[in-house]
Design a protein around this motif. Structure first.
Motif, PDB file in Angstrom:
ATOM      1  N   ASP A   1      34.114  33.352  52.371  1.00 17.59           N
ATOM      2  CA  ASP A   1      33.948  31.983  52.112  1.00 17.59           C
ATOM      3  C   ASP A   1      34.569  30.935  52.940  1.00 17.59           C
ATOM      4  O   ASP A   1      35.802  30.832  53.042  1.00 17.59           O
ATOM      5  CB  ASP A   1      34.545  31.784  50.498  1.00 17.59           C
ATOM      6  CG  ASP A   1      34.224  30.561  49.885  1.00 17.59           C
ATOM      7  OD1 ASP A   1      33.272  30.584  49.090  1.00 17.59           O
ATOM      8  OD2 ASP A   1      34.859  29.612  50.152  1.00 17.59           O
TER       9      ASP A   1
ATOM     10  N   TYR B   1      43.505  45.317  47.024  1.00 20.56           N
ATOM     11  CA  TYR B   1      43.347  43.714  46.840  1.00 20.56           C
ATOM     12  C   TYR B   1      42.470  43.530  48.343  1.00 20.56           C
ATOM     13  O   TYR B   1      42.946  43.611  49.428  1.00 20.56           O
ATOM     14  CB  TYR B   1      44.372  42.948  46.763  1.00 20.56           C
ATOM     15  CG  TYR B   1      45.243  43.330  45.625  1.00 20.56           C
ATOM     16  CD1 TYR B   1      44.818  42.499  44.553  1.00 20.56           C
ATOM     17  CD2 TYR B   1      46.048  44.517  45.349  1.00 20.56           C
ATOM     18  CE1 TYR B   1      45.753  42.891  42.994  1.00 20.56           C
ATOM     19  CE2 TYR B   1      46.808  44.752  44.175  1.00 20.56           C
ATOM     20  CZ  TYR B   1      46.386  43.919  43.231  1.00 20.56           C
ATOM     21  OH  TYR B   1      46.941  44.144  42.027  1.00 20.56           O
TER      22      TYR B   1
ATOM     23  N   TYR C   1      50.663  38.952  42.502  1.00 15.91           N
ATOM     24  CA  TYR C   1      50.323  39.592  41.368  1.00 15.91           C
ATOM     25  C   TYR C   1      51.378  40.381  40.803  1.00 15.91           C
ATOM     26  O   TYR C   1      52.421  40.549  41.721  1.00 15.91           O
ATOM     27  CB  TYR C   1      49.288  40.650  42.087  1.00 15.91           C
ATOM     28  CG  TYR C   1      48.008  40.214  42.218  1.00 15.91           C
ATOM     29  CD1 TYR C   1      46.704  40.176  41.347  1.00 15.91           C
ATOM     30  CD2 TYR C   1      47.713  39.718  43.652  1.00 15.91           C
ATOM     31  CE1 TYR C   1      45.767  39.490  41.553  1.00 15.91           C
ATOM     32  CE2 TYR C   1      46.383  39.340  43.970  1.00 15.91           C
ATOM     33  CZ  TYR C   1      45.412  39.070  43.031  1.00 15.91           C
ATOM     34  OH  TYR C   1      44.172  38.791  43.377  1.00 15.91           O
TER      35      TYR C   1
ATOM     36  N   ASP D   1      46.799  29.667  42.364  1.00 17.53           N
ATOM     37  CA  ASP D   1      45.601  30.672  41.865  1.00 17.53           C
ATOM     38  C   ASP D   1      44.004  30.190  41.943  1.00 17.53           C
ATOM     39  O   ASP D   1      43.420  31.240  41.692  1.00 17.53           O
ATOM     40  CB  ASP D   1      45.853  30.507  40.241  1.00 17.53           C
ATOM     41  CG  ASP D   1      47.193  31.479  40.146  1.00 17.53           C
ATOM     42  OD1 ASP D   1      47.643  32.148  40.767  1.00 17.53           O
ATOM     43  OD2 ASP D   1      47.314  31.575  38.723  1.00 17.53           O
ATOM     44  N   ASP D   2      44.090  29.160  42.464  1.00 16.17           N
ATOM     45  CA  ASP D   2      42.556  28.693  42.941  1.00 16.17           C
ATOM     46  C   ASP D   2      42.187  29.774  44.006  1.00 16.17           C
ATOM     47  O   ASP D   2      40.908  30.153  43.937  1.00 16.17           O
ATOM     48  CB  ASP D   2      42.436  27.390  43.586  1.00 16.17           C
ATOM     49  CG  ASP D   2      43.567  27.080  44.428  1.00 16.17           C
ATOM     50  OD1 ASP D   2      44.423  27.730  44.681  1.00 16.17           O
ATOM     51  OD2 ASP D   2      43.069  26.209  45.504  1.00 16.17           O
TER      52      ASP D   2
ATOM     53  N   LYS E   1      43.241  32.896  44.308  1.00 11.93           N
ATOM     54  CA  LYS E   1      43.051  34.302  43.773  1.00 11.93           C
ATOM     55  C   LYS E   1      41.690  34.653  43.130  1.00 11.93           C
ATOM     56  O   LYS E   1      41.269  35.916  43.278  1.00 11.93           O
ATOM     57  CB  LYS E   1      43.911  34.443  42.665  1.00 11.93           C
ATOM     58  CG  LYS E   1      44.559  35.631  41.979  1.00 11.93           C
ATOM     59  CD  LYS E   1      45.532  35.513  40.788  1.00 11.93           C
ATOM     60  CE  LYS E   1      46.858  36.506  40.963  1.00 11.93           C
ATOM     61  NZ  LYS E   1      47.656  36.441  39.920  1.00 11.93           N
ATOM     62  N   SER E   2      40.855  33.648  42.762  1.00 13.05           N
ATOM     63  CA  SER E   2      39.676  34.118  42.326  1.00 13.05           C
ATOM     64  C   SER E   2      38.786  34.581  43.446  1.00 13.05           C
ATOM     65  O   SER E   2      37.716  35.162  43.217  1.00 13.05           O
ATOM     66  CB  SER E   2      38.882  32.712  41.940  1.00 13.05           C
ATOM     67  OG  SER E   2      38.787  31.568  42.632  1.00 13.05           O
ATOM     68  N   TYR E   3      39.177  34.360  44.724  1.00 15.41           N
ATOM     69  CA  TYR E   3      38.354  35.022  45.838  1.00 15.41           C
ATOM     70  C   TYR E   3      38.599  36.334  46.071  1.00 15.41           C
ATOM     71  O   TYR E   3      38.132  36.965  47.101  1.00 15.41           O
ATOM     72  CB  TYR E   3      38.629  34.032  46.969  1.00 15.41           C
ATOM     73  CG  TYR E   3      37.949  32.679  46.826  1.00 15.41           C
ATOM     74  CD1 TYR E   3      36.421  32.561  47.058  1.00 15.41           C
ATOM     75  CD2 TYR E   3      38.664  31.544  46.499  1.00 15.41           C
ATOM     76  CE1 TYR E   3      35.926  31.011  47.077  1.00 15.41           C
ATOM     77  CE2 TYR E   3      38.140  30.232  46.256  1.00 15.41           C
ATOM     78  CZ  TYR E   3      36.733  30.192  46.581  1.00 15.41           C
ATOM     79  OH  TYR E   3      36.140  28.812  46.191  1.00 15.41           O
TER      80      TYR E   3
ATOM     81  N   THR F   1      36.526  39.167  50.526  1.00 16.54           N
ATOM     82  CA  THR F   1      35.509  38.277  49.879  1.00 16.54           C
ATOM     83  C   THR F   1      36.297  36.653  50.166  1.00 16.54           C
ATOM     84  O   THR F   1      35.412  35.691  49.646  1.00 16.54           O
ATOM     85  CB  THR F   1      35.817  38.445  48.314  1.00 16.54           C
ATOM     86  OG1 THR F   1      37.008  39.270  48.217  1.00 16.54           O
ATOM     87  CG2 THR F   1      34.880  39.963  48.141  1.00 16.54           C
TER      88      THR F   1
ATOM     89  N   ARG G   1      39.051  40.255  45.724  1.00 13.58           N
ATOM     90  CA  ARG G   1      38.277  41.383  45.002  1.00 13.58           C
ATOM     91  C   ARG G   1      39.390  42.470  44.774  1.00 13.58           C
ATOM     92  O   ARG G   1      39.847  42.960  45.872  1.00 13.58           O
ATOM     93  CB  ARG G   1      36.902  42.008  45.873  1.00 13.58           C
ATOM     94  CG  ARG G   1      36.175  43.081  45.298  1.00 13.58           C
ATOM     95  CD  ARG G   1      34.869  43.436  45.765  1.00 13.58           C
ATOM     96  NE  ARG G   1      34.870  43.258  47.167  1.00 13.58           N
ATOM     97  CZ  ARG G   1      33.750  43.306  47.858  1.00 13.58           C
ATOM     98  NH1 ARG G   1      32.553  43.054  47.490  1.00 13.58           N
ATOM     99  NH2 ARG G   1      33.682  43.380  49.223  1.00 13.58           N
ATOM    100  N   GLU G   2      39.412  42.711  43.543  1.00 13.12           N
ATOM    101  CA  GLU G   2      40.190  44.044  43.195  1.00 13.12           C
ATOM    102  C   GLU G   2      39.410  45.202  43.413  1.00 13.12           C
ATOM    103  O   GLU G   2      38.284  45.334  42.486  1.00 13.12           O
ATOM    104  CB  GLU G   2      41.134  43.804  41.937  1.00 13.12           C
ATOM    105  CG  GLU G   2      41.956  42.713  42.249  1.00 13.12           C
ATOM    106  CD  GLU G   2      42.847  42.618  40.692  1.00 13.12           C
ATOM    107  OE1 GLU G   2      43.248  43.755  40.074  1.00 13.12           O
ATOM    108  OE2 GLU G   2      43.110  41.526  40.286  1.00 13.12           O
TER     109      GLU G   2
END
Ligand code: AMP
Length: 172
Positions: free
Chosen positions: A30, A22, A172, A2-3, A5-7, A26, A9-10
């Motif tokens: 990074d 999805y 998801y 899940d780390d 997942k924060s990258y 993004t 963008r929905e």
């Protein structure tokens, strides 16, 4: 995972109303998240005997597939929409909710007996990935696994690919 997942963008209602898109750009922009994505896949798909070719599905499979192929010491093969590849191709037609679609690959892109990994950004219904797998197998190559950054578990993609090894980093 899940780390990572924060990258992601929905984007609601893209490309049309009702679709939750999805967006992996993004994650790709990074440096750390990109490295984590490629390294985790490379760890997951380091096999004996090794993968010979990574097959990436147009267009977002092209955005990280070559980096993964480089990391695995494999070659990279693009699977494209019709009419884009310049030399002799093989193709596979598959059903959409309304109508059908087609993908193509150069006829000489994979050799009989080669070990192939198929990648794309998202597995949704699994139709595109299944068509890619069928096309690769028709050339006599072996589909060792299919890898996706994102798996939409509320859709039957994994069931559609029953019999294949399916791996994903974010669900998801
Ligand atoms: P599929 O339904 O699994 O054949 O998905 C078809 C293609 O559309 C795949 O290449 C996915 O990258 C893309 N796709 C499907 N649904 C989404 C979504 N919700 N967000 C982003 N890409 C998607």
């Amino acid at each position: 995972m899940d780390d990572l997942k924060s990258y992601i963008r929905e984007v609601r209602d893209f490309p049309k109303p009702g679709i939750n898109f999805y967006d992996i750009t993004t994650l790709l922009k990074d440096p750390h998240a990109l490295r984590m994505t490629v390294d985790r896949f490379a760890w997951m798909f380091t096999r004996k005997p090794p993968i010979d070719k990574v097959v990436g599905i147009e267009s977002r499979g092209f955005m990280f597939g070559p980096s993964l192929a480089y990391s695995l010491n494999a070659g990279f093969v693009p699977v494209r929409k019709p009419g884009k590849l310049p030399a002799a191709t093989v193709s596979e037609t598959y059903e959409l909710e309304y109508g059908e679609d087609r993908i193509e690959m150069h006829a000489d892109a994979v050799e009989a007996g080669e070990r192939v990994l198929i990648v794309d950004d998202v597995i949704a219904t699994g139709g595109t990935a299944l068509a890619a797998a069928s096309m690769v197998r028709r050339r006599g190559a072996q589909v060792v696994a299919l890898g996706f950054i994102i798996e939409l578990t509320f859709l039957p993609g994994r069931e559609k690919l029953a019999g294949y090894e399916v791996e994903s980093l974010i669900r998801y």
